[in-house]
Design an enzyme around this catalytic site. Structure first.
Site, PDB file in Angstrom:
ATOM      1  N   SER A   1       3.877   2.136   8.514  1.00 40.18           N
ATOM      2  CA  SER A   1       3.586   1.025   7.582  1.00 40.18           C
ATOM      3  C   SER A   1       4.861   0.554   6.902  1.00 40.18           C
ATOM      4  CB  SER A   1       2.591   1.499   6.518  1.00 40.18           C
ATOM      5  OG  SER A   1       1.440   1.991   7.148  1.00 40.18           O
TER       6      SER A   1
ATOM      7  N   ASP B   1      -0.153  -7.639   1.614  1.00 36.90           N
ATOM      8  CA  ASP B   1       0.329  -6.258   1.610  1.00 36.90           C
ATOM      9  C   ASP B   1       1.848  -6.193   1.804  1.00 36.90           C
ATOM     10  OD1 ASP B   1      -0.416  -3.247   3.582  1.00 36.90           O
ATOM     11  OD2 ASP B   1       0.445  -3.524   1.585  1.00 36.90           O
TER      12      ASP B   1
ATOM     13  N   HIS C   1       0.826  -1.219   0.000  1.00 40.49           N
ATOM     14  CA  HIS C   1       0.000   0.000   0.000  1.00 40.49           C
ATOM     15  C   HIS C   1       0.853   1.259   0.000  1.00 40.49           C
ATOM     16  CE1 HIS C   1      -4.210  -1.478   0.919  1.00 40.49           C
ATOM     17  NE2 HIS C   1      -3.483  -2.571   0.970  1.00 40.49           N
TER      18      HIS C   1
HETATM   19  N1  LIG Z   1      -0.415   0.664   9.776  1.00 41.81           N
HETATM   20  C1  LIG Z   1      -0.957   1.546  10.637  1.00 41.81           C
HETATM   21  O1  LIG Z   1      -1.039   1.313  11.845  1.00 41.81           O
HETATM   22  C2  LIG Z   1      -1.494   2.811  10.113  1.00 41.81           C
HETATM   23  C3  LIG Z   1      -1.310   3.340   8.849  1.00 41.81           C
HETATM   24  C4  LIG Z   1      -2.015   4.541   8.855  1.00 41.81           C
HETATM   25  C5  LIG Z   1      -2.229   5.546   7.880  1.00 41.81           C
HETATM   26  N2  LIG Z   1      -1.745   5.468   6.574  1.00 41.81           N
HETATM   27  C6  LIG Z   1      -0.444   5.312   6.204  1.00 41.81           C
HETATM   28  O2  LIG Z   1       0.472   5.114   6.968  1.00 41.81           O
HETATM   29  C7  LIG Z   1      -0.165   5.381   4.701  1.00 41.81           C
HETATM   30  C8  LIG Z   1       0.585   4.121   4.292  1.00 41.81           C
HETATM   31  C9  LIG Z   1       0.857   4.159   2.821  1.00 41.81           C
HETATM   32  C10 LIG Z   1       1.677   5.396   2.489  1.00 41.81           C
HETATM   33  C11 LIG Z   1       0.954   6.647   2.898  1.00 41.81           C
HETATM   34  C12 LIG Z   1      -0.335   6.705   2.104  1.00 41.81           C
HETATM   35  C13 LIG Z   1      -1.165   5.483   2.414  1.00 41.81           C
HETATM   36  N3  LIG Z   1      -2.402   5.536   1.658  1.00 41.81           N
HETATM   37  C14 LIG Z   1      -0.434   4.248   2.021  1.00 41.81           C
HETATM   38  C15 LIG Z   1      -1.463   5.443   3.905  1.00 41.81           C
HETATM   39  C16 LIG Z   1       0.670   6.601   4.395  1.00 41.81           C
HETATM   40  C17 LIG Z   1      -3.004   6.646   8.198  1.00 41.81           C
HETATM   41  C18 LIG Z   1      -3.575   6.761   9.459  1.00 41.81           C
HETATM   42  C19 LIG Z   1      -3.365   5.801  10.432  1.00 41.81           C
HETATM   43  C20 LIG Z   1      -2.595   4.690  10.118  1.00 41.81           C
HETATM   44  N4  LIG Z   1      -2.248   3.606  10.887  1.00 41.81           N
END
Ligand SMILES: NC(=O)c1cc2c(NC(=O)[C@@]34C[C@@H]5C[C@@H](C[C@@](N)(C5)C3)C4)cccc2[nH]1
Length: 232
Positions: free
Chosen positions: A183, A89, A41
């Site tokens: 992530s 993923d 992702h």
């Molecule tokens: N895994 C978790 O705990 C977690 C992830 C996460 C998040 N979103 C990301 O971190 C990404 C990951 C990649 C790259 C970037 C755009 C995106 N659409 C894809 C979403 C940032 C947003 C809010 C809370 C979150 N929590």
């Protein structure tokens, strides 16, 4: 990382920061001299551009010995990954050249035995993801220890409601949790990378929504196949 603390500098020489135009987007880690494992992702908002991979870093901005930005030759998402769910993923990144290994840049081995990590096992996860509910982004690597939650508990209808497959695992998310930008980083249990932080956006730090990770063991053959096939 919510509820954690600044990591001991350079105690995680396998950690990678996946960057676009100098900005941290996702975590990852070195699984071989020329290969980084992360989450599929993470390529969602890159508009087809290739990442650059920062290795040997503790601070994202300060000059540090052995800190180096590598170009990526190829990005290979798992063929089963898709934008609608957290399935498969995983993302493999081939660096333009072999990383120069040293005390700040090292490979981390991943679990190849396909057996669940026991519930309540305390694992650790690190990243440069947001460190507050307001979304503050840290300059230094943070880490947090989290206990593994059984798949049955995680699949409870008030939690992730039967969406956690046998290729995924969960950790308790009460107060201490991964968050946006973590992530792709590794969940390390007893010194071995057992799983990768999924990149689906999810609420952080809410105990009703445990952290979700992609287990690596079920994908060992795919990882070995890709590394063997893409000419070094
Ligand atoms: N895994 C978790 O705990 C977690 C992830 C996460 C998040 N979103 C990301 O971190 C990404 C990951 C990649 C790259 C970037 C755009 C995106 N659409 C894809 C979403 C940032 C947003 C809010 C809370 C979150 N929590």
């Amino acid at each position: 990382i919510l509820g954690g603390h600044v990591a001991e500098p350079h105690l995680r020489p396998h950690m990678a920061s996946l960057q676009l135009d100098g900005e941290h987007v996702c975590g990852g880690f070195l699984i071989a001299e020329q290969w980084v494992l992360s989450a599929a992702h993470c390529t969602e908002e890159t508009d087809g551009k290739l990442f650059q991979v920062l290795l040997g870093a503790h601070s994202l901005t300060e000059p540090e010995p052995h800190k180096r930005l590598y170009r990526v030759r190829a990005q290979i998402p798992h063929p089963g990954s898709n934008i609608h769910n957290n399935k498969d993923d995983l993302l493999l990144l081939q660096l333009e050249e072999k990383a120069e290994l040293n005390e700040h840049v090292q490979v981390l081995r991943f679990q190849r035995e396909d057996r669940d990590v026991a519930a309540d096992t305390v694992c650790e996860v690190a990243g440069w993801g947001t460190v507050s509910h307001s979304g503050r982004r840290p300059d230094k690597l943070y880490q947090v220890e989290r206990p593994v939650l059984s798949r049955d508990d995680c699949n409870h209808r008030t939690r992730h409601d039967h969406t956690i497959t046998r290729n995924m695992m969960c950790t308790d998310s009460r107060k201490k949790d991964t968050c946006k930008g973590d992530s792709g980083g590794p969940l390390v249990c007893n010194g071995v990378a057992e799983a990768v932080v999924t990149a689906g956006s999810r609420v952080c730090g809410n105990y009703k929504k445990p952290g979700i990770y992609t287990r690596i063991a079920p994908y060992a053959a795919w990882i070995d196949g890709v590394m063997a096939s893409v000419a070094g």
